[in-house]
Design a protein around this motif. Structure first.
Motif, mmCIF file in Angstrom:
data_model
loop_
_atom_site.group_PDB
_atom_site.id
_atom_site.type_symbol
_atom_site.label_atom_id
_atom_site.label_comp_id
_atom_site.label_asym_id
_atom_site.label_seq_id
_atom_site.Cartn_x
_atom_site.Cartn_y
_atom_site.Cartn_z
ATOM 1 N N VAL A 1 24.459 7.771 76.720
ATOM 2 C CA VAL A 1 24.990 9.082 76.338
ATOM 3 C C VAL A 1 23.961 10.182 76.607
ATOM 4 O O VAL A 1 24.280 11.244 77.151
ATOM 5 C CB VAL A 1 25.408 9.072 74.853
ATOM 6 C CG1 VAL A 1 25.730 10.486 74.368
ATOM 7 C CG2 VAL A 1 26.610 8.161 74.650
ATOM 8 N N SER B 1 23.284 10.753 80.444
ATOM 9 C CA SER B 1 24.433 11.273 81.203
ATOM 10 C C SER B 1 24.967 12.574 80.630
ATOM 11 O O SER B 1 26.027 13.035 81.035
ATOM 12 C CB SER B 1 25.552 10.230 81.220
ATOM 13 O OG SER B 1 26.073 10.040 79.906
ATOM 14 N N ASN B 2 24.252 13.139 79.660
ATOM 15 C CA ASN B 2 24.674 14.374 79.008
ATOM 16 C C ASN B 2 26.049 14.218 78.361
ATOM 17 O O ASN B 2 26.885 15.120 78.406
ATOM 18 C CB ASN B 2 24.681 15.539 80.000
ATOM 19 C CG ASN B 2 24.526 16.884 79.293
ATOM 20 O OD1 ASN B 2 23.899 16.970 78.245
ATOM 21 N ND2 ASN B 2 25.103 17.925 79.859
ATOM 22 N N GLY B 3 26.282 13.060 77.783
ATOM 23 C CA GLY B 3 27.513 12.812 77.055
ATOM 24 C C GLY B 3 28.670 12.317 77.889
ATOM 25 O O GLY B 3 29.791 12.229 77.395
ATOM 26 N N ASN B 4 28.427 11.948 79.140
ATOM 27 C CA ASN B 4 29.495 11.475 80.023
ATOM 28 C C ASN B 4 29.032 10.208 80.740
ATOM 29 O O ASN B 4 28.706 10.236 81.927
ATOM 30 C CB ASN B 4 29.860 12.565 81.031
ATOM 31 C CG ASN B 4 31.114 12.226 81.819
ATOM 32 O OD1 ASN B 4 31.813 11.257 81.521
ATOM 33 N ND2 ASN B 4 31.391 13.015 82.837
ATOM 34 N N ALA C 1 30.080 9.189 84.380
ATOM 35 C CA ALA C 1 29.728 9.977 85.569
ATOM 36 C C ALA C 1 28.357 9.566 86.092
ATOM 37 O O ALA C 1 27.517 9.063 85.348
ATOM 38 C CB ALA C 1 29.733 11.466 85.225
#
Length: 343
Positions: free
Chosen positions: A124, A127-130, A133
């Motif tokens: 998390v 990936s900056n919360g993604n 991706a």
């Protein structure tokens, strides 16, 4: 850690004859009780805990003085913890209150499967919360992180202390720095020994007193715990915070005219709120039924150089020196009653 003299002082207070005929007056004090190692060990209540609450409660099971259960454990719902404590201590169910919704990564307590949780949290953050991706660059600063428990160790049924959420945070911080070369940063650290936790507990104590119709202002808090590095450290840190608030109150002239403080004597909103509080002190009482075991043979230098606190808290050896050291929570309650001339 100058605890031997404190233990003698605690015992001396317990030997004083009890006062009588004073229980009808409203209390001017309240208790902040840690849970694990003080009231329970795992699922089993500490034997002295029920005796302590027989003193604190009336014949119907209602508390005669304001009490807050101040635990860093966040591994169950507050309503479930209230039922568990009520059954263990023979009380009416303690009240619970809500928390605001916070966006970001919230770390409440140590998970069951550490490797899985460490991997997911790292996914998390990286990936900056993604996590689905593919990002070419690692985001920094990362998403906000709020940690609600910094205890390195805690006590369950086992004879030896168990690794706590502070140990999990240590692993997460080390992994993040090893992978990114940067420091993991927290939006806030809440829970003992953070002063904000004690400020909220003070608010709940005063709220209880008002609901019960106790007119006397709450002047003193007694924080009972088993861990010098969280319970004692936090209570002493908050006690210093209260002293700073009182000094700021005098310097700013708030006693004479709250609205007339000069710009040069302005204090922060947080300190101003504590100036308006009736609480004057928070005394730490350390019990020997959990993480801490009294041992007069341990050299002072050995105890003071091993800091179990979080990396973001500077170590002050004086803050792990309890105001009093007693055997168990029942002795702690008796000691406070003697000090308050309360029966």
């Amino acid at each position: 850690m100058a605890l031997r003299g404190s233990l003698r002082a605690g015992r001396a207070l317990l030997r004083r004859p009890p006062s009588r005929g004073l229980c009808s007056r409203p209390p001017a004090f309240g208790f902040l009780f840690d849970v694990d190692g003080v009231l329970v060990r795992g699922s089993q209540p500490v034997p002295a805990a029920r005796r302590a609450f027989q003193r604190l409660a009336d014949s119907s099971g209602r508390l005669r003085v304001p009490v807050v259960f101040l635990t860093n454990a966040g591994n169950c719902l507050r309503s479930a913890k209230a039922r568990e404590l009520s059954q263990a201590l023979g009380l009416q169910p303690p009240p619970t209150t809500g928390f605001p919704t916070i966006e970001g990564v919230i770390l409440f307590g140590e998970p069951v499967r550490w490797e899985t949780s460490l991997q997911l949290i790292a996914d998390v953050l990286l990936s900056n919360g993604n996590p689905g991706a593919e990002l070419q660059d690692v985001p920094y600063p990362h998403l906000p992180i709020l940690a609600c428990n910094m205890d390195l160790l805690w006590m369950a049924e086992a004879k030896m202390p168990r690794f706590g959420h502070g140990t999990f945070l240590l692993c997460l911080e080390s992994i993040y720095k090893k992978v990114t070369g940067r420091e993991l940063k927290y939006e806030a650290l809440i829970g003992k020994p953070s002063p904000v936790t004690y400020r909220y507990a003070r608010y709940l104590i005063q709220q209880q007193a008002e609901k019960q119709g106790w007119k006397a202002p709450i002047r003193r808090l007694y924080a009972v715990g088993d861990n010098p590095m969280s319970d004692v450290y936090g209570a002493n840190l908050y006690n210093n915070y209260l002293k700073s608030a009182q000094q700021s109150q005098v310097q700013a002239g708030l006693k004479r005219s709250p609205q007339a403080a000069s710009p040069q004597a302005e204090v922060s909103l947080e300190l101003r709120n504590d100036c308006n509080s009736s609480v004057e002190s928070c005394e730490s009482i350390l019990v020997c039924t959990g993480v801490y075991r009294h041992n007069g043979d341990v050299p002072k230098e050995t105890v003071e150089t091993v800091f179990h606190g979080h990396r973001d808290f500077s170590f002050d050896p004086s803050l792990v020196e309890a105001s009093y050291v007693v055997q168990d929570v029942d002795d702690a309650v008796q000691l406070a009653f003697k000090k308050e001339n309360w029966s």
